[in-house]
Design an enzyme around this catalytic site. Structure first.
Site, short mmCIF file in Angstrom:
data_model
loop_
_atom_site.label_atom_id
_atom_site.label_comp_id
_atom_site.label_asym_id
_atom_site.label_seq_id
_atom_site.Cartn_x
_atom_site.Cartn_y
_atom_site.Cartn_z
N LYS A 138 0.29 -11.03 -17.19
CA LYS A 138 0.78 -11.80 -16.71
C LYS A 138 0.57 -12.71 -17.50
CE LYS A 138 -2.67 -14.82 -14.45
NZ LYS A 138 -2.58 -15.85 -15.85
N LYS A 198 -7.52 -17.16 -14.23
CA LYS A 198 -7.08 -17.13 -15.61
C LYS A 198 -6.51 -17.99 -16.11
CE LYS A 198 -9.52 -12.96 -17.00
NZ LYS A 198 -10.48 -13.94 -15.72
N ASP A 199 -6.03 -18.21 -16.97
CA ASP A 199 -5.08 -19.39 -17.72
C ASP A 199 -3.52 -19.16 -17.02
OD1 ASP A 199 -6.61 -21.25 -19.97
OD2 ASP A 199 -7.39 -19.13 -19.94
N LYS A 200 -2.79 -20.46 -17.26
CA LYS A 200 -1.93 -19.92 -16.85
C LYS A 200 -0.84 -20.18 -18.51
CE LYS A 200 2.08 -22.17 -14.53
NZ LYS A 200 3.10 -23.09 -14.21
N GLN A 202 -7.42 -25.18 -16.31
CA GLN A 202 -7.33 -24.41 -14.71
C GLN A 202 -7.86 -24.86 -13.52
OE1 GLN A 202 -8.60 -23.99 -18.10
NE2 GLN A 202 -8.80 -21.31 -18.54
#
Length: 643
Positions: free
Chosen positions: A254, A283-285, A378
């Site tokens: 993503k 997970k990080d954006k 996050q």
């Protein structure tokens, strides 16, 4: 609430300025699975040389067995399965039992082998322990496995020899079709009757016994019962085939999306609930991330059919395959990071010519000394107006209406989802807000549907939260507890210094080999540093742990312990049980190491020239253990507060 002021550093190097996450391509995160493999690799059997494998001694089996799994499942080497430290404890435990076995009226002594989230791994542990020590009984409580002396073994060993009892219990555990076990000849009919009765009472559904005469000596045989047609319908093969049809595993790539946002969108496209997706970690954006996922009730073919729709939202799926079960949160070894830091500049008096030396010193310091193990941004959500920890605090106070208002607080953006949030807060009309909310915002839509049906009062808001998956509800509580942990870490270092002191908590020596196998440990495995231990410098700072608030944790017995009490009281939680009964949420708490270290770290400095100036960027690759944050590690390297 105090936020972006995490300024405690461990090393004293100068550091440097730079920018991160200029684009998602500058911040790539790849999960490392429990076999030490990157989840985006293809058929890679070679383990990465990551020191984090020391944390995963008890989580080596993935959800779908492959050739590597078979090797472990067919192995009875407890040194491999449990790890050397736990195996030594087990041998010591069994030696004590042999010297002084438990009688029926004594309290049963047990040994905790550890926590095993994966059911296949639990089966391996049960089988290997009983094969090596047939006189032990293995017990499972949720994911924990304990062992104690097996009273059935002691009873049979009293009727036959100890060697026969061991071989018989191995025969029972093996369950080899068509196999037969024969006891030694026995001329006493009364004694044979006792053996028949024991086997029938304890294992009658599995085996049948008969006496026969061989060379004028009478023996007892035990034979596995044949399964009828009804039993044949429920073989393990059929069971696995059924589960394969229910679960599909895949790797999700993503870009610029939160994990929960990506799940909500995929759920909307596939027509399933967000709770049908399971994952090992969030997970990080603002990054390109690769992570393992499992979806329930969707076949691999159906998932692949929707690939083009996912790609329109910045998602790609790969490594699609049948799976046996859902993926458990935390079931990963760690994460691999490939980062680029751009626009490098020096701090203070140093010139650009000194950058290579400054970078080398910074990287080596953090490689050797580590960094403060803060939770990264996050953990608290991507919102800047209202963050997840504030929602969690409202939930812990069971103020459902306030928590829903915080949940729907819009950002400054004027996109459709923020328009829908503003409309709800201004009008209270859940139906109209639902019509405005984008289809992929599954969390918000689930909440609005419940509010439309049940109203916006305390009961309706409770129903709204219950409409969300458990993992989403508990995320907000964990976010609040993580915020408190971050502040506790800062207070600990600023007020008690950089050495363990009396009252600090450390891992107990008796479970040193287990300390990193799971983030959660119970209080009996925690040791409180004494005055003499402080004086003699028995422990180092990287052994210190801090509790995340909860109802089952032990707090430090020094100034930090009092700080926790005052901090929770400041938020009105002095009597908090860390249970939100209306929402079926319970926060037992856990322990987190104060320091963390990057593993397998490499770097390179690059310079590009233009007519006017030179620009420098740094490429950094490293691994972090699960629940550690790259932005926090970078903050220590650069001496910049990035959290």
């Amino acid at each position: 609430m105090e936020r972006n002021t995490l300024s405690c550093f461990i090393s004293n190097h100068v550091g440097f300025h730079g920018t991160i996450k200029n684009s998602p391509q500058d911040f790539v995160v790849i999960e490392i699975d429990t076999n030490g493999q990157l989840v985006n690799s293809v058929n890679t059997k070679e383990e990465r040389p990551c020191q984090a494998t020391k944390r995963i001694d008890m989580k080596l089996i993935p959800s779908k067995p492959d050739d590597t799994d078979s090797l472990i499942q067919d192995c009875f080497d407890l040194n491999l399965i449990l790890g050397p430290s736990v195996n030594r404890e087990l041998e010591h435990f069994t030696n004590k039992l042999k010297v002084k076995p438990c009688s029926d009226d004594q309290e049963k002594v047990e040994l905790l082998l550890g926590t095993f989230p994966d059911k296949h791994m639990r089966a391996v542990v049960h089988r290997a322990v009983r094969f090596n020590f047939p006189f032990l009984q293995t017990l499972t409580n949720q994911s924990e496995i304990r062992v104690r002396e097996d009273p059935d073994f002691q009873e049979l060993a009293g009727l036959a020899s100890e060697g026969e009892a061991e071989d018989f219990f191995r025969f029972i555990d093996a369950k080899t079709p068509g196999s037969v076990f024969t006891f030694l000849p026995d001329d006493s009919k009364e004694h044979r009757t006792s053996v028949h009765h024991f086997v029938s009472r304890r294992f009658g559904k599995l085996v049948e016994t008969k006496s026969f005469v061989d060379q004028q000596k009478t023996c007892i045989t035990a034979r596995l019962r044949e399964r009828g047609k009804q039993a044949k319908k429920r073989t393990m093969t059929d069971f696995h085939m059924q589960e394969e049809s229910l679960y599909t595993a895949f790797t999700l790539r993503k870009e610029n999306l939160e994990t929960l946002e990506a799940i909500s969108y995929m759920a909307a496209v596939l027509g399933v609930l967000p709770s049908d997706f399971t994952y090992a970690g969030i997970k990080d954006k603002r990054a390109i991330t690769y992570q393992a996922m499992v979806v329930k009730k969707i076949s691999p073919e159906r998932l692949l059919e929707k690939g083009s729709e996912f790609e329109r939202r910045g998602m790609q799926i790969s490594h699609v395959r049948p799976a046996f079960e859902a993926l458990k949160l935390g079931r990963l070894q760690g994460n691999h990071f490939e980062l680029v830091i751009r626009d490098l500049k020096h701090h203070g008096k140093h010139g650009l010519a000194e950058l290579p030396q400054l970078i080398e010193e910074a990287v080596e310091n953090v490689k050797n000394k580590g960094f403060v193990n803060y939770y990264g941004p996050q953990r608290f959500g991507s919102g800047s107006c209202v963050q997840a920890d504030q929602v969690g605090l409202a939930l812990l106070k069971e103020n459902m209406e306030a928590s829903v208002k915080l949940f729907f607080t819009p950002e400054d953006d004027d996109d459709l989802q923020n328009k829908a949030k503003r409309h709800f807060l201004h009008t209270g009309n859940a139906k109209e807000s639902l019509a405005l909310m984008p289809a992929y915002k599954a969390r918000e839509r689930l909440m609005l549907r419940a509010l439309h049906r049940y109203g916006s009062g305390q009961e309706g808001c409770t129903r709204g939260w219950l409409s969300l998956p458990h993992s989403m509800r508990v995320f907000y509580l964990h976010s609040y507890c993580s915020r408190v942990w971050n502040q506790a870490a800062k207070y600990r270092l600023q007020n008690l210094g950089f050495k363990p002191v009396q009252g600090d908590l450390v891992w107990a020596e008796s479970v040193k080999g287990l300390k990193d196998a799971t983030e959660e440990l119970s209080a009996p495995q925690i040791h409180v540093v004494t005055s003499d231990e402080e004086k003699n410098e028995v422990f180092s700072l990287d052994q210190v742990i801090l509790p995340m608030p909860g109802n089952s944790v032990k707090y430090p017995e020094n100034l930090l312990g009092q700080w926790y009490q005052d901090r929770l009281a400041q938020d009105g939680l002095e009597c908090c049980r860390f249970r939100v009964t209306p929402l079926k949420l319970n926060v037992p708490g856990c322990y987190r190491p104060l320091l963390a270290k990057p593993l397998n770290i490499t770097y390179s400095l690059q310079t590009s020239s233009s007519d006017e100036s030179n620009t420098h960027c740094l490429s950094l690759n490293f691994d972090l253990e699960a629940s550690c944050y790259a932005t926090v590690c970078l903050g220590e390297i650069m001496k910049t507060n990035l959290s």
